[in-house]
Design a protein around this motif. Sequence first.
Motif: not given
Length: 324
Positions: A200-205, A225-232, A248-251, A309-315
Amino acid sequence: MNWIDNFVRPKIRSFLSNKRETPENLWVKDPESGEMVFYRDLEANQWVVPNSGYHMKIKPADRLATFFDEGKYDLVPVPAVPVDPLKFRDQKRYTDRLKESRAKTGYDDSVIVATGKLYDRDTTVAVQDFDFIGGSLGMAAGQGIITGLETAVTRKTPFVLFVASGGARMQEGIFSLMQMPRTTVAVLRLREAGLPFFVVFTDPTTGGVTASYAMLGDVHLAEPGARIGFAGARIIEQTIREKLPKGFQRSEYLHEHGMVDMVVHRHNLRSTIGSLAGILTRAEPTAELTGTAPALPAVSLRDAAIAAEGDDGDLAAPSAAHAE
């Protein structure tokens, strides 16, 4: 000179000195709409904002209590691992960071393992706590995942992983990265035993967690709405010098592109996983599977997520606390 101490009578003085304490978290602000929500209403609604449907972070104890039957579960002890093998120090000592996180969360590390009943079926669950150094993957976290998988094999139960992480823990260097193949081997053992693995992916993974055990489940579910990805997303844009698609990178985006099997409201995770576990284990249903999500607002969660806004944050590397 303090006139209260010197001139006011003792009874009045004690009344004036006893300040009424007000909880700091009495009201919580919705990160998307800005709405102020009463703390107890959020808690009763499993930390989902009632009007917008925004899924806030939830503590592991609350997650486990709402997932298992009657909120009953037993914590599984995780074997101890070496602490601070590299004697690492950035702005502060790594051992000090661990002490602070343990005091803050009440757990030894970022992964908590528990066993209990899910609709009268034995189930093993692991929860990754983002409040513990960003849910980063170190030796203790890796051992926690492996312990959960081995417990599921021993008890012959499905394994459910609620994952939230910013990536590998930089303070442990190569020891952290080695948890990726170690956990992968443990997942293969679960698969050889013929037991289902739910992620189960939760924000963020993000980061090395996404590149290892988080993408090896039999069924991948994600909260809205969970953010899922490798690099930000910001790093990706700077590398390819192109603007990424909205959302991009949202569930929901990953579901549309086949990387996530289902996007499930938090209220429905219990019943959804319970149903799927029964199907994959070919077990007879032993309890009625119930639970429906509240009606969503007119604007879908996906539209709200991509409009934010700010959907491209590096996590993947948000701070010195953890990075790839």
